[in-house]
Design an enzyme around this catalytic site. Structure first.
Site, short mmCIF file in Angstrom:
data_model
loop_
_atom_site.label_atom_id
_atom_site.label_comp_id
_atom_site.label_asym_id
_atom_site.label_seq_id
_atom_site.Cartn_x
_atom_site.Cartn_y
_atom_site.Cartn_z
N GLY A 111 25.85 -18.01 1.85
CA GLY A 111 27.23 -18.49 1.84
C GLY A 111 27.78 -18.65 3.24
CD1 TRP B 261 27.61 -24.79 1.25
CD2 TRP B 261 29.54 -24.00 2.05
NE1 TRP B 261 28.61 -25.64 0.83
CE2 TRP B 261 29.81 -25.17 1.31
CE3 TRP B 261 30.62 -23.33 2.64
CZ2 TRP B 261 31.09 -25.69 1.16
CZ3 TRP B 261 31.91 -23.85 2.49
CH2 TRP B 261 32.14 -25.01 1.75
CG HIS B 262 31.62 -20.97 5.37
ND1 HIS B 262 31.10 -20.21 4.34
CD2 HIS B 262 32.92 -21.18 5.07
CE1 HIS B 262 32.06 -19.97 3.46
NE2 HIS B 262 33.17 -20.56 3.87
N GLY B 263 28.53 -23.13 8.15
CA GLY B 263 28.24 -23.78 9.42
C GLY B 263 26.87 -23.42 9.95
CG PHE C 71 32.90 -25.69 7.10
CD1 PHE C 71 32.25 -25.54 8.31
CD2 PHE C 71 34.02 -24.93 6.85
CE1 PHE C 71 32.71 -24.63 9.26
CE2 PHE C 71 34.49 -24.03 7.78
CZ PHE C 71 33.83 -23.87 8.98
#
Length: 485
Positions: free
Chosen positions: A340, A343-345, A485
């Site tokens: 997770g 996923w953000h960066g 994102f």
């Protein structure tokens, strides 16, 4: 610990959209009414086509070349889902699902993570004495790619699982992928919720839905312009001159970033939900007063709900969830949050941020009490959770580990240095406003509590919010944080 660095959140570059539709409030203020008029003045059979065209214009205003990626993801999952539904062969169905995952994760992996993994590998090889010569590619990250790839993937997975049926109308499905209010920063909608609404070409918003939509847009603009954009300079100043900042200044800036990212992201979601409501579509609630959470587990039930649910349904549960013993449950929590974070960066700071949240979730699961927190215990739990989340935001916001480490050590040791009393005042006022907004929502049980007020009170609230927008809205445009994102 070192690793690839990344740009400051919200920093502008040659590709920024500050002068384009996605970041320009005035352009959007013209785009939305024009789209509404075109949709509602046209025959029902043309409405989805017009709305799809408007969505492509909206996305293409950033860079028309990346419409190709959106179309590739759309066509792939449209075809895959139909063949999944028409096939009874288990092996063939697994192969079809693999096509969807490969295409979507391939797009996401190349455009978002190629440079990150190449740079990370080069750093590792250099550490052990090798001198790599990695390929240097300047890859522009398509806006919203993490959101629409996750949305289309979940659709194919749900068809594979038999949870939803395959959409047979290409226009409807393409609109499901590209629906402009939630295309670039969510919420990540499920097919079961959004597709039935899009299939109804005769849909029209009720008077109540229009009222709620307008209030949501106003509230979203207020959160973005008055809260988030006012906090942004405080945060930027702290990270720009870390060695000169006192521990107290960094504490104020940490609070400021908590308010900034909440106002920025939840503000966008409110605008998205409000815009959709004017088109007769109800998008899911993506935030439910997260800073009133009484635990880190409760926080993730309230913050970016669509992503939390996605990670739970398509990653945590397939890993085994909590069905295979305590140790495995903790492992699954940490793995889920590590991914997770990624996923953000594409940066190790995001991975560590996710890992720390996963560890906190595991610790809470181990130590949680079945007793309901009430009164002062509840307030104490809320304060502890808020401060934990605020501290962990340092890793999310810092451009690299050295900055995160320096920020954390200067904060914890209460280092001497510069301190701006006016920043403290602004953060205090902004925090009080956010708390009042969230408490109003919680008490009323509505995301738009203003609709429950009498006319005079509604007028006062609208007048105050509009005045604040005029006062705080400046010429400088601060891009939405989650657009990257």
């Amino acid at each position: 610990m070192t690793g690839p660095s990344r740009p400051h959140l919200g920093a502008a570059d040659s590709r920024t959209l500050s002068n384009r539709m996605l970041f320009n409030t005035f352009a959007y203020a013209a785009f939305l009414p024009t789209t509404l008029a075109a949709v509602w003045l046209s025959p029902a059979k043309w409405r989805n086509i017009i709305l799809l065209g408007a969505s492509y214009v909206f996305y293409g205003a950033w860079d028309v070349r990346f419409l190709g990626l959106l179309l590739l993801s759309t066509i792939t999952d449209f075809v895959v889902a139909r063949r999944l539904e028409d096939s009874d062969d288990a092996k063939a169905r697994r192969g079809l699902l693999l096509v969807s995952l490969t295409v979507n994760l391939g797009i996401l992996g190349f455009f978002k993570y190629f440079g990150f993994f190449v740079e990370s590998a080069a750093t590792l090889l250099d550490t052990i004495g090798l001198a790599p010569n990695p390929p240097l590619l300047s890859i522009v990250l398509p806006v919203g790619i993490s959101f629409y790839t996750f949305q289309t993937m979940s659709y194919s997975i749900d068809v594979y699982r038999g949870i939803t049926t395959a959409e047979r109308d290409l226009v409807v499905f393409a609109l499901f992928v590209a629906f402009f209010p939630q295309l670039v920063a969510g919420p990540i909608e499920r097919a079961q919720r959004l597709l039935p609404q899009l299939r109804d070409r005769d849909r029209r918003p009720s008077g109540q839905l229009v009222e709620e939509g307008l209030y949501l847009i106003l509230m979203g603009l207020f959160k973005k312009v008055v809260i988030a954009d006012t906090m942004a300079p405080i945060v930027e100043a702290a990270y720009r001159d870390l060695p000169t900042q006192s521990g107290w200044a960094l504490l104020v800036a940490a609070y400021a970033f908590s308010l900034q990212i909440y106002g920025d992201f939840s503000g966008y979601t409110d605008i998205a939900r409000g815009s959709a409501a004017l088109l007769g579509i109800r998008l899911m609630v993506n935030f439910r007063q997260p800073y009133l959470a009484t635990s880190i587990t409760d926080f993730w039930r309230r913050w970016h709900i669509s992503l939390s649910a996605w990670l739970k349904d398509y990653l945590y549960i397939p890993l085994g969830g909590n069905r295979r013993g305590t140790t495995t449950t903790y492992r699954n929590l940490i793995i889920t949050m590590l991914l997770g974070g990624l996923w953000h960066g594409a940066a190790w700071t995001f991975v560590v941020w996710g890992g720390l949240h996963g560890t906190a979730l595991a610790v809470h699961r181990r130590t949680r009490s079945s007793r309901q927190s009430t009164g002062s215990r509840r307030v104490m739990a809320q304060l502890m959770t808020f401060h934990l989340v605020t501290f962990l935001w340092v890793f999310f916001r810092a451009p690299d580990f050295s900055a995160a480490w320096e920020y954390s050590t200067r904060l914890i040791t209460i280092a001497s240095g510069a301190f701006d009393a006016s920043a403290l005042m602004l953060v205090t006022v902004a925090g009080a406003v956010v708390y009042w907004l969230d408490r109003s929502q919680e008490r009323s049980g509505s995301q738009v509590p203003v609709v429950t007020l009498v006319a005079a009170q509604r007028g006062a609230v609208v007048g105050a919010a509009t005045t604040a927008l005029l006062v705080f809205g400046g010429d400088a445009v601060v891009p939405f944080i989650y657009f990257q994102f």
